[in-house]
Each structure stands twice: as C-alpha cells, then as structure tokens.
Scaffold this motif. Structure first.
Motif, PDB file in Angstrom:
ATOM      1  N   ALA A 140       0.833  -1.205   0.000  1.00 47.99           N
ATOM      2  CA  ALA A 140       0.000   0.000   0.000  1.00 47.99           C
ATOM      3  C   ALA A 140       0.866   1.253   0.000  1.00 47.99           C
ATOM      4  O   ALA A 140       0.581   2.234  -0.703  1.00 47.99           O
ATOM      5  N   ARG A 141       1.925   1.232   0.795  1.00 48.61           N
ATOM      6  CA  ARG A 141       2.855   2.370   0.825  1.00 48.61           C
ATOM      7  C   ARG A 141       3.533   2.558  -0.533  1.00 48.61           C
ATOM      8  O   ARG A 141       3.647   3.684  -1.034  1.00 48.61           O
ATOM      9  N   GLU A 142       3.961   1.463  -1.134  1.00 47.35           N
ATOM     10  CA  GLU A 142       4.600   1.540  -2.441  1.00 47.35           C
ATOM     11  C   GLU A 142       3.631   2.080  -3.501  1.00 47.35           C
ATOM     12  O   GLU A 142       4.020   2.857  -4.377  1.00 47.35           O
ATOM     13  N   TYR A 143       2.373   1.662  -3.402  1.00 46.59           N
ATOM     14  CA  TYR A 143       1.366   2.114  -4.360  1.00 46.59           C
ATOM     15  C   TYR A 143       1.154   3.625  -4.275  1.00 46.59           C
ATOM     16  O   TYR A 143       1.010   4.308  -5.296  1.00 46.59           O
ATOM     17  N   LEU A 144       1.152   4.161  -3.067  1.00 46.02           N
ATOM     18  CA  LEU A 144       0.938   5.604  -2.898  1.00 46.02           C
ATOM     19  C   LEU A 144       2.154   6.425  -3.322  1.00 46.02           C
ATOM     20  O   LEU A 144       2.023   7.617  -3.599  1.00 46.02           O
ATOM     21  N   GLY A 145       3.324   5.810  -3.336  1.00 43.79           N
ATOM     22  CA  GLY A 145       4.487   6.489  -3.897  1.00 43.79           C
ATOM     23  C   GLY A 145       5.309   7.271  -2.881  1.00 43.79           C
ATOM     24  O   GLY A 145       5.174   7.079  -1.666  1.00 43.79           O
ATOM     25  N   PRO A 146       6.185   8.169  -3.361  1.00 43.39           N
ATOM     26  CA  PRO A 146       7.118   8.901  -2.490  1.00 43.39           C
ATOM     27  C   PRO A 146       6.425   9.589  -1.320  1.00 43.39           C
ATOM     28  O   PRO A 146       5.326  10.110  -1.460  1.00 43.39           O
ATOM     29  N   ARG A 147       7.076   9.560  -0.163  1.00 41.42           N
ATOM     30  CA  ARG A 147       6.640  10.170   1.094  1.00 41.42           C
ATOM     31  C   ARG A 147       5.530   9.391   1.789  1.00 41.42           C
ATOM     32  O   ARG A 147       5.158   9.724   2.915  1.00 41.42           O
ATOM     33  N   ALA A 148       4.975   8.391   1.140  1.00 42.05           N
ATOM     34  CA  ALA A 148       3.885   7.642   1.758  1.00 42.05           C
ATOM     35  C   ALA A 148       4.398   6.828   2.948  1.00 42.05           C
ATOM     36  O   ALA A 148       5.571   6.445   3.013  1.00 42.05           O
ATOM     37  N   GLU A 149       3.501   6.576   3.893  1.00 40.38           N
ATOM     38  CA  GLU A 149       3.814   5.791   5.085  1.00 40.38           C
ATOM     39  C   GLU A 149       2.735   4.743   5.290  1.00 40.38           C
ATOM     40  O   GLU A 149       1.621   4.860   4.756  1.00 40.38           O
ATOM     41  N   SER A 150       3.052   3.729   6.088  1.00 40.05           N
ATOM     42  CA  SER A 150       2.055   2.688   6.364  1.00 40.05           C
ATOM     43  C   SER A 150       2.360   2.011   7.690  1.00 40.05           C
ATOM     44  O   SER A 150       3.499   2.030   8.168  1.00 40.05           O
ATOM     45  N   VAL A 151       1.336   1.413   8.277  1.00 37.82           N
ATOM     46  CA  VAL A 151       1.487   0.652   9.522  1.00 37.82           C
ATOM     47  C   VAL A 151       0.559  -0.556   9.479  1.00 37.82           C
ATOM     48  O   VAL A 151      -0.460  -0.555   8.780  1.00 37.82           O
ATOM     49  N   VAL A 152       0.945  -1.593  10.231  1.00 42.51           N
ATOM     50  CA  VAL A 152       0.033  -2.699  10.523  1.00 42.51           C
ATOM     51  C   VAL A 152      -0.713  -2.309  11.788  1.00 42.51           C
ATOM     52  O   VAL A 152      -0.104  -2.121  12.841  1.00 42.51           O
ATOM     53  N   PHE A 153      -2.009  -2.184  11.693  1.00 44.68           N
ATOM     54  CA  PHE A 153      -2.803  -1.642  12.800  1.00 44.68           C
ATOM     55  C   PHE A 153      -2.661  -2.464  14.079  1.00 44.68           C
ATOM     56  O   PHE A 153      -2.565  -1.911  15.177  1.00 44.68           O
ATOM     57  N   GLY A 154      -2.627  -3.790  13.936  1.00 50.24           N
ATOM     58  CA  GLY A 154      -2.591  -4.640  15.124  1.00 50.24           C
ATOM     59  C   GLY A 154      -1.217  -4.845  15.717  1.00 50.24           C
ATOM     60  O   GLY A 154      -1.085  -5.472  16.775  1.00 50.24           O
ATOM     61  N   ALA A 155      -0.166  -4.348  15.055  1.00 49.47           N
ATOM     62  CA  ALA A 155       1.205  -4.615  15.506  1.00 49.47           C
ATOM     63  C   ALA A 155       1.816  -3.393  16.159  1.00 49.47           C
ATOM     64  O   ALA A 155       2.834  -2.874  15.724  1.00 49.47           O
TER      65      ALA A 155
END
Length: 308
Positions: A140-155
């Motif tokens: 998902a982060r890669e799809y959104l491209g530069p500056r994007a961030e992501s987390v696993v909600f449960g981790a």
C-alpha cells in the motif's frame, strides 16, 4: 477450493487450476500442457462433458488455464516467476526466480493461498498470516508512492488493547484526535476489521490527506470478507473526530483473482490488491520484511515438497 498437495477438479475456476499448474511446475522440472490435459482427462467424470469427448473437455480446460497464466504474466509486470517455453509449452520456474524480489513475493503469496493457513502457517518461526499484513502494508505504501507511510494496525509495540492501537494510529496520521469511547458501542474489539493503514502526508503535516484503510486475507475463503471493513463506520465509532478526507477502503488477498469476475469483486472490496497487484507494486519493500518473506517461503516450500 483445493489445498496443496491436493488437486482441483476440472470444474474448479481456472485461477485455481492455474495455481495447481504453477505448483506442479515448481515441484518438478516443469509441467507440459499436454500432461495437464491428460491429468484432467483421466480425472474427469464421464457425465461432466455430456456427450463431448473427455479429451476435448480437458483440452479446453488447459487452453483457458494457459490464458489465465498469460494474464498473470501481464498483470505482474516483471514479477511473474514462471515461464512457458515454446517447445512443448512447458510451465516451469524462471531461472532467476530465487534472486528476483518480486518472484520471491509471488511464490510466498502462492503458498499463502494454497497451503492450509489455519494449520500450516508457521514456518521458520514466522507466522505467514501476520507476515501477509506486513507485506500488504508495504505494498500500500509503495502504491501511494514517495513520502507515503504505512502501519500494521494490530502490531503496535506495547499496546494494551484496541484503544491504544487507535491512539497510536491517530498520532501516526495526525488526524482523528485519538480513541473515542462511546457508552452505546461495545469496546470489545479485536481490530475493527482494520489490518493495515497507509497514507500520503503533505510536508505541512496538516489534516487532509489520502488515507487507505485495508483488510487482509490469506487462503481462499475471502468472499464473505470483501465488504466487512467500513472505514466511515470505523472512524465514527472509534475516533474523536472524522478525518478531513474520508479514508479509502481496500482489500488485500494472497490469491490471484480471475479478471472474469473482477468488477464484481472490486465493487464489494473497494481498492483491491490481489497477488498480481501486490507483486507489481512491490519494487522497494523493507529489507526486514523481504528477509522474513524469503525465510518463510523457503521453509514452507521444503515442507510442501516443492524444493530440496
């Protein structure tokens, strides 16, 4: 829905038969289309073809499977780890499959679909289902491209429960103002069906950004889960304030879905990442996640008799 080392019936959807062909080609030195045709010709019941010769039915199945594989090759870009040779139409693992990042990811997702992920998910001390959530967050982060961030909600390290996870998420995306406890809504939540979140912030860090809320599913029993996650409902129930731009709903599945039913699936799922889409966007995932994908895949493949 067959599980390896079993095999699908000739009545199975063609994306299932394509998975079987890939696993069989991976297991040996390759699988010829002629061998696949003979296999389904032998296994098929006499009444299925209703007067049509069984070899004709089997040949039709193989032709449709071949078309499914060609669609996967196109959808994965340079990430498809199998090849069909011109001589004898043999499906076999690409010689560079063990060094190409996307090839490794594809094989992991193939196993995460066709192994029993209820009883066969732990390999090399790694939980393959939790690993999928991490890979989904990366994609998902890669799809959104530069500056994007992501987390696993449960981790969330140190989180005591659901409310802590919501608080952590709000701090990360800088929206929502934290967990809201409502007297008329049960707080006994595991994850609210939310598995991963990705967003693309602006430099000013102000509210109003593209946010993806995603649910993840390995295996093959995903149909009943496609529309379970409702971002608007999640935000109204659990956040003190609604994000300025409503989050987009997404669904991540390890299976390579047939494009013949694609529109119906995305109508239920929202932004849909199946195996091929995940592989296509994963150009630069973290070294830590990639290392664990390699370890899990290698151990699982050996246990499944696919490699020495």
């Amino acid at each position: 829905m067959f599980k390896w080392p079993g095999s699908p019936s000739a009545r199975a959807p063609k994306h299932e038969i394509a998975d079987f062909a890939e696993l069989t080609g991976w297991q040996g030195n390759g699988l010829s289309m002629a061998s696949l045709s003979k296999l389904f010709g032998r296994n098929e019941e006499n009444d299925y073809s209703r007067g049509v010769p069984e070899e004709d039915v089997a040949d039709e199945i193989v032709e449709e499977t071949y078309m499914e594989i060609e669609q996967r090759k196109e959808a994965c870009g340079d990430g498809y780890p199998f090849e069909i040779t011109r001589r004898g139409s043999i499906l076999r693992a690409n010689q560079t499959a063990d060094s190409n990042i996307k090839h490794i990811i594809y094989k992991y997702l193939l196993l995460a679909t066709r192994l029993n992920m209820q009883s066969n998910k732990i390999y090399a001390d790694i939980d393959g289902t939790l690993l999928f959530e991490e890979l989904a967050a990366e994609s998902a982060r890669e799809y959104l491209g530069p500056r994007a961030e992501s987390v696993v909600f449960g981790a969330v390290a140190g989180a005591a429960g659901f409310s802590d996870k919501v608080d952590h998420l709000c701090r990360k995306i800088k929206e929502g103002n934290g967990f809201m406890s409502r007297s008329n809504t049960s707080s006994n939540q595991k994850d609210g069906k939310l598995d991963v979140v990705a967003w693309k912030p602006f430099v000013d860090k102000s509210a109003g950004q593209l946010i993806i809320f995603g649910q993840c599913k390995t295996g093959t029993n995903y149909k009943d889960s496609l529309s379970q996650l409702q971002p608007d409902s999640f935000c109204r129930k659990w956040l003190q304030s609604f994000p300025a731009v409503p989050p987009i709903r997404a669904f991540f599945v390890s299976e390579a879905l047939s494009r013949s039913n694609w529109y119906n699936d995305i109508s239920d799922a929202g932004l849909l990442f199946d195996r091929c889409r995940i592989v296509e966007v994963c150009d630069d995932i973290s070294e830590d996640v990639l290392k664990r994908v390699k370890c899990w895949t290698s151990a699982a493949a050996k246990a499944a008799g696919l490699q020495k």
